[in-house]
Each structure stands twice: as structure tokens, then as C-alpha cells.
Design a protein around this motif. Structure first.
Motif, PDB file in Angstrom:
ATOM      1  N   GLY A   1       0.834  -1.194   0.000  1.00  0.00           N
ATOM      2  CA  GLY A   1       0.000   0.000   0.000  1.00  0.00           C
ATOM      3  C   GLY A   1       0.870   1.246   0.000  1.00  0.00           C
ATOM      4  O   GLY A   1       2.023   1.225  -0.418  1.00  0.00           O
ATOM      5  N   TRP A   2       0.319   2.350   0.495  1.00  0.00           N
ATOM      6  CA  TRP A   2       1.095   3.575   0.579  1.00  0.00           C
ATOM      7  C   TRP A   2       0.625   4.440   1.731  1.00  0.00           C
ATOM      8  O   TRP A   2      -0.475   4.297   2.237  1.00  0.00           O
ATOM      9  CB  TRP A   2       1.065   4.368  -0.731  1.00  0.00           C
ATOM     10  N   ILE A   3       1.515   5.337   2.158  1.00  0.00           N
ATOM     11  CA  ILE A   3       1.228   6.314   3.208  1.00  0.00           C
ATOM     12  C   ILE A   3       1.429   7.705   2.621  1.00  0.00           C
ATOM     13  O   ILE A   3       2.436   7.971   1.966  1.00  0.00           O
ATOM     14  CB  ILE A   3       2.151   6.119   4.426  1.00  0.00           C
ATOM     15  N   ARG A   4       0.445   8.596   2.841  1.00  0.00           N
ATOM     16  CA  ARG A   4       0.551   9.987   2.395  1.00  0.00           C
ATOM     17  C   ARG A   4       0.510  10.878   3.634  1.00  0.00           C
ATOM     18  O   ARG A   4      -0.491  10.905   4.365  1.00  0.00           O
ATOM     19  CB  ARG A   4      -0.579  10.348   1.440  1.00  0.00           C
ATOM     20  N   ALA A   5       1.591  11.609   3.871  1.00  0.00           N
ATOM     21  CA  ALA A   5       1.672  12.465   5.054  1.00  0.00           C
ATOM     22  C   ALA A   5       0.699  13.627   4.950  1.00  0.00           C
ATOM     23  O   ALA A   5       0.532  14.225   3.885  1.00  0.00           O
ATOM     24  CB  ALA A   5       3.095  12.985   5.228  1.00  0.00           C
ATOM     25  N   ALA A   6       0.041  13.958   6.080  1.00  0.00           N
ATOM     26  CA  ALA A   6      -0.877  15.094   6.140  1.00  0.00           C
ATOM     27  C   ALA A   6      -0.290  16.246   6.943  1.00  0.00           C
ATOM     28  O   ALA A   6      -0.862  17.327   6.975  1.00  0.00           O
ATOM     29  CB  ALA A   6      -2.213  14.666   6.759  1.00  0.00           C
ATOM     30  N   ASP A   7       0.841  16.026   7.594  1.00  0.00           N
ATOM     31  CA  ASP A   7       1.541  17.052   8.362  1.00  0.00           C
ATOM     32  C   ASP A   7       3.021  16.983   8.025  1.00  0.00           C
ATOM     33  O   ASP A   7       3.507  15.990   7.480  1.00  0.00           O
ATOM     34  CB  ASP A   7       1.358  16.838   9.879  1.00  0.00           C
ATOM     35  N   GLY A   8       3.739  18.044   8.387  1.00  0.00           N
ATOM     36  CA  GLY A   8       5.191  18.025   8.269  1.00  0.00           C
ATOM     37  C   GLY A   8       5.706  18.315   6.878  1.00  0.00           C
ATOM     38  O   GLY A   8       4.953  18.586   5.941  1.00  0.00           O
ATOM     39  N   PRO A   9       7.028  18.235   6.698  1.00  0.00           N
ATOM     40  CA  PRO A   9       7.652  18.583   5.411  1.00  0.00           C
ATOM     41  C   PRO A   9       7.316  17.627   4.276  1.00  0.00           C
ATOM     42  O   PRO A   9       7.470  17.983   3.108  1.00  0.00           O
ATOM     43  CB  PRO A   9       9.159  18.555   5.724  1.00  0.00           C
TER      44      PRO A   9
ATOM     45  N   LEU B   1      11.931   9.031   5.541  1.00  0.00           N
ATOM     46  CA  LEU B   1      11.175  10.246   5.795  1.00  0.00           C
ATOM     47  C   LEU B   1      12.121  11.423   6.007  1.00  0.00           C
ATOM     48  O   LEU B   1      13.271  11.249   6.400  1.00  0.00           O
ATOM     49  CB  LEU B   1      10.293  10.069   7.039  1.00  0.00           C
ATOM     50  N   SER B   2      11.638  12.633   5.771  1.00  0.00           N
ATOM     51  CA  SER B   2      12.442  13.826   5.984  1.00  0.00           C
ATOM     52  C   SER B   2      12.721  14.014   7.474  1.00  0.00           C
ATOM     53  O   SER B   2      11.997  13.492   8.332  1.00  0.00           O
ATOM     54  CB  SER B   2      11.719  15.054   5.423  1.00  0.00           C
ATOM     55  N   GLU B   3      13.758  14.790   7.763  1.00  0.00           N
ATOM     56  CA  GLU B   3      14.160  15.004   9.157  1.00  0.00           C
ATOM     57  C   GLU B   3      13.053  15.670   9.970  1.00  0.00           C
ATOM     58  O   GLU B   3      12.939  15.456  11.160  1.00  0.00           O
ATOM     59  CB  GLU B   3      15.427  15.855   9.200  1.00  0.00           C
ATOM     60  N   GLY B   4      12.238  16.491   9.338  1.00  0.00           N
ATOM     61  CA  GLY B   4      11.198  17.197  10.072  1.00  0.00           C
ATOM     62  C   GLY B   4      10.005  16.346  10.461  1.00  0.00           C
ATOM     63  O   GLY B   4       9.173  16.781  11.270  1.00  0.00           O
ATOM     64  N   MET B   5       9.879  15.158   9.896  1.00  0.00           N
ATOM     65  CA  MET B   5       8.766  14.283  10.255  1.00  0.00           C
ATOM     66  C   MET B   5       9.003  13.695  11.650  1.00  0.00           C
ATOM     67  O   MET B   5      10.108  13.270  11.977  1.00  0.00           O
ATOM     68  CB  MET B   5       8.619  13.165   9.237  1.00  0.00           C
ATOM     69  N   ALA B   6       7.932  13.669  12.466  1.00  0.00           N
ATOM     70  CA  ALA B   6       8.078  13.219  13.847  1.00  0.00           C
ATOM     71  C   ALA B   6       6.826  12.483  14.298  1.00  0.00           C
ATOM     72  O   ALA B   6       5.769  12.547  13.655  1.00  0.00           O
ATOM     73  CB  ALA B   6       8.346  14.418  14.766  1.00  0.00           C
ATOM     74  N   ALA B   7       6.952  11.773  15.407  1.00  0.00           N
ATOM     75  CA  ALA B   7       5.814  11.063  15.987  1.00  0.00           C
ATOM     76  C   ALA B   7       4.726  12.063  16.357  1.00  0.00           C
ATOM     77  O   ALA B   7       4.998  13.171  16.802  1.00  0.00           O
ATOM     78  CB  ALA B   7       6.260  10.281  17.218  1.00  0.00           C
ATOM     79  N   GLY B   8       3.478  11.659  16.162  1.00  0.00           N
ATOM     80  CA  GLY B   8       2.342  12.516  16.452  1.00  0.00           C
ATOM     81  C   GLY B   8       1.765  13.184  15.217  1.00  0.00           C
ATOM     82  O   GLY B   8       0.658  13.743  15.283  1.00  0.00           O
ATOM     83  N   MET B   9       2.486  13.117  14.103  1.00  0.00           N
ATOM     84  CA  MET B   9       1.974  13.726  12.872  1.00  0.00           C
ATOM     85  C   MET B   9       0.971  12.799  12.202  1.00  0.00           C
ATOM     86  O   MET B   9       1.057  11.583  12.303  1.00  0.00           O
ATOM     87  CB  MET B   9       3.124  14.046  11.907  1.00  0.00           C
ATOM     88  N   ARG B  10       0.003  13.407  11.495  1.00  0.00           N
ATOM     89  CA  ARG B  10      -1.068  12.647  10.868  1.00  0.00           C
ATOM     90  C   ARG B  10      -0.689  12.207   9.450  1.00  0.00           C
ATOM     91  O   ARG B  10       0.174  12.794   8.809  1.00  0.00           O
ATOM     92  CB  ARG B  10      -2.340  13.485  10.816  1.00  0.00           C
ATOM     93  N   ALA B  11      -1.365  11.154   8.989  1.00  0.00           N
ATOM     94  CA  ALA B  11      -1.138  10.646   7.635  1.00  0.00           C
ATOM     95  C   ALA B  11      -2.368   9.861   7.185  1.00  0.00           C
ATOM     96  O   ALA B  11      -3.271   9.576   7.979  1.00  0.00           O
ATOM     97  CB  ALA B  11       0.107   9.759   7.593  1.00  0.00           C
ATOM     98  N   ILE B  12      -2.394   9.548   5.897  1.00  0.00           N
ATOM     99  CA  ILE B  12      -3.432   8.693   5.320  1.00  0.00           C
ATOM    100  C   ILE B  12      -2.774   7.389   4.882  1.00  0.00           C
ATOM    101  O   ILE B  12      -1.749   7.410   4.188  1.00  0.00           O
ATOM    102  CB  ILE B  12      -4.114   9.360   4.117  1.00  0.00           C
ATOM    103  N   LEU B  13      -3.332   6.283   5.298  1.00  0.00           N
ATOM    104  CA  LEU B  13      -2.811   4.966   4.923  1.00  0.00           C
ATOM    105  C   LEU B  13      -3.793   4.289   3.975  1.00  0.00           C
ATOM    106  O   LEU B  13      -4.978   4.159   4.287  1.00  0.00           O
ATOM    107  CB  LEU B  13      -2.600   4.091   6.157  1.00  0.00           C
ATOM    108  N   ARG B  14      -3.320   3.878   2.818  1.00  0.00           N
ATOM    109  CA  ARG B  14      -4.113   3.078   1.893  1.00  0.00           C
ATOM    110  C   ARG B  14      -3.594   1.649   1.948  1.00  0.00           C
ATOM    111  O   ARG B  14      -2.412   1.405   1.760  1.00  0.00           O
ATOM    112  CB  ARG B  14      -3.993   3.617   0.473  1.00  0.00           C
ATOM    113  N   GLU B  15      -4.471   0.712   2.228  1.00  0.00           N
ATOM    114  CA  GLU B  15      -4.073  -0.694   2.252  1.00  0.00           C
ATOM    115  C   GLU B  15      -3.596  -1.133   0.874  1.00  0.00           C
ATOM    116  O   GLU B  15      -3.867  -0.484  -0.134  1.00  0.00           O
ATOM    117  CB  GLU B  15      -5.240  -1.564   2.712  1.00  0.00           C
ATOM    118  N   GLY B  16      -2.879  -2.257   0.835  1.00  0.00           N
ATOM    119  CA  GLY B  16      -2.321  -2.747  -0.412  1.00  0.00           C
ATOM    120  C   GLY B  16      -2.829  -4.128  -0.778  1.00  0.00           C
ATOM    121  O   GLY B  16      -3.601  -4.752  -0.047  1.00  0.00           O
ATOM    122  N   CYS B  17      -2.398  -4.580  -1.935  1.00  0.00           N
ATOM    123  CA  CYS B  17      -2.800  -5.890  -2.444  1.00  0.00           C
ATOM    124  C   CYS B  17      -1.609  -6.484  -3.188  1.00  0.00           C
ATOM    125  O   CYS B  17      -0.894  -5.772  -3.900  1.00  0.00           O
ATOM    126  CB  CYS B  17      -3.999  -5.740  -3.376  1.00  0.00           C
TER     127      CYS B  17
END
Length: 273
Positions: free
Chosen positions: A190-198, A220-236
Motif C-alpha cells: 500500500g502507501w502512506i501519504r503524510a498530512a503534516d510536516g515537510p 522520511l524527511s528530518e522534520g517528520m516526527a511522531a504525532g503527525m497525521r497521515a493517510i494509509l491506503r491498504e495494499g494488495c
């Protein structure tokens, strides 16, 4: 009647580019010495960017173009190029009269590959005629050819998309733990799309899941940290077994799992019990 460009000795003409990235960001540039606003977008002056080659034909042969320039504009930085933010972006290029803002498109396509030499970059552009090179009749394959939740698959993308929170990031920043879901989803492939951070808007493929950690295609970029939101799409994994058992969608499977392969005549016989 359309305008005839460069029909007189002196022309108030400049070149313009418009780049629309896959994360939704639209950027406009012009070779003029000041910003120009037309077609609903500000085209910022970028005299270092020049079209080094534009080729158009009246046949089915693909048009080609190339842009070369200096990594000087704030909107196009080395970090964004390395992160792949411009990969697959749609590009239009043309001419504009910087007095009347009359403009015409000469080329439309997508960015194929980006290269860098020293402080300069070059982008190979692929025209929309590239779509004509697609195979009308797809080749057979044992796995499904359809994109998961895309055309032919028929499954709902919203059903397999989840709002998550990054709980932890590995030391090499290429693996993440996530939280915010009632159960652990099938994230592999699948894939992850960040909703916060760089990295906001960037789509990162999940190559594997190891002990709950999701291994991404790049760090991930250095500015990404725990607590930030993202969208996860399952995979196949695009196999018939998964399509049937996990999704109950075998009727829409776009593959031929039982068709003998090219190695049929070279297989060794097996002992029958």
C-alpha cells in the motif's frame, strides 16, 4: 484566427511553464524579467530556465521537450527533486505576450525523469502522445493487472483508506509504527501519504511490514516526527488467492493465473504418487 508568433522584427514575447505536481501544488514560471499573472496563476520570473529543445510533429510519433535551468528558484529546490515531488508532474509550456498576456500552449505532457549535474537540473518531458504507445490488448499475466481500487478492480478506495497517526519512526527513518486504528490493516504494497510536516502530500509506498513496522520505499524527511497525521491506503499483492479470500472480488480479477507460462515445454516431469 490564432496569432502568428514572431511575425515581426520586435516581439513582446516570453516563454512560460506551468507545473502541476501530483500532491496538488501548481507552479508557474516565465522567462520574462517580471512576474506575469494569467490563466489563474502567477508565473514567477525564472530567467535561468530555458527550453533547450522542443519538437512537435503532426504524426502519432511522441512530441518531446527538455527544460534546463539553475536550481535557484525557491519553488524548485534540491530537496523536492530528490524527494520525487516533481516525478510524474504534468507540464505545459508555451508563449505569452507580456504586454497583452495573450498566450498559447506549445507542449503538454508529464515529467519523465529528472537529472542533476552540479548546480543544474534537467527534466525530460513526455507528451500526451505517450498514451498512444499503450498496448490496446494487454499481455497475459498470472497476477492482476488492475491498480488496487482503480479501474477494473471496482473496490472502493475510501473503504481501504485510514486516517492514522505516526507513533514512532525508526533510526534510519525508513520504517514507521502507526496508531489510530481499531485493528492493524494490511498495509504491505500500500502507501502512506503524510498530512503534516515537510513530507505533506508525498505518497510513499510500503514495501513490507515487519513486526508491525511499515518499511517505506525511502526515508522520511528530518522534520517528520511522531504525532503527525497521515493517510494509509491498504495494499494488495495482486494474486487470485488474496483477491478471493480477502476481498471477495475474484470476479473482477484482471489476470490469468491458470494459463501455462513460457517455460511449459522446459519443465521437468514430476513423480506422480
Amino acid at each position: 484566427m490564432s496569432r502568428v508568433w514572431f511575425g515581426t522584427a520586435l516581439e513582446t514575447v516570453a516563454v512560460w511553464w506551468r507545473i502541476e505536481r501530483r500532491d496538488g501544488v501548481a507552479l508557474g514560471f516565465t522567462s520574462h524579467d517580471r512576474d506575469l499573472i494569467f490563466a489563474g496563476l502567477r508565473h514567477r520570473t525564472a530567467p535561468g530556465m530555458v527550453p533547450s529543445a522542443v519538437r512537435r510533429t503532426g504524426t502519432f510519433e511522441a512530441d518531446t521537450a527538455e527544460i534546463a535551468g539553475a536550481l535557484a528558484h525557491d519553488a524548485i529546490g534540491e530537496a523536492d527533486l530528490v524527494a520525487g515531488r516533481f516525478d510524474g508532474a504534468s507540464v505545459t509550456m508555451g508563449l505569452v505576450d507580456w504586454q497583452t498576456l495573450e498566450n498559447e500552449t506549445l507542449f503538454a505532457g508529464t515529467i519523465g525523469s529528472v537529472g542533476r549535474e552540479g548546480e543544474n537540473f534537467s527534466a525530460d518531458l513526455e507528451s500526451i502522445k505517450q498514451a498512444l504507445a499503450r498496448q490496446v490488448v494487454p499481455r497475459t499475466s498470472p497476477t492482476c493487472r488492475a491498480e488496487f481500487c482503480g479501474e477494473g478492480c471496482t473496490l472502493s478506495a475510501a473503504r481501504f483508506s485510514h486516517e492514522i497517526v505516526i507513533a514512532d519512526i525508526s533510526e534510519d527513518r525508513q520504517s514507521v509504527l502507526v496508531s489510530g486504528m481499531a485493528s492493524q490493516p494490511n498495509a504491505e504494497f500500500g502507501w502512506i501519504r503524510a498530512a503534516d510536516g515537510p513530507d505533506v502530500g508525498m505518497m510513499l509506498r510500503v514495501h513490507a511490514v515487519e513486526s508491525g513496522w511499515m518499511v517505506l520505499e525511502r526515508a522520511l524527511s528530518e522534520g517528520m516526527a511522531a504525532g503527525m497525521r497521515a493517510i494509509l491506503r491498504e495494499g494488495c499483492d495482486h494474486t487470485l488467492a488474496t483477491c478471493s479470500a480477502r476481498f471477495a472480488n475474484a470476479v473482477n480479477f484482471q489476470g490469468e493465473p491458470f494459463l501455462p507460462g513460457n517455460d511449459l515445454l522446459t519443465r521437468y516431469p514430476s513423480a506422480q504418487g
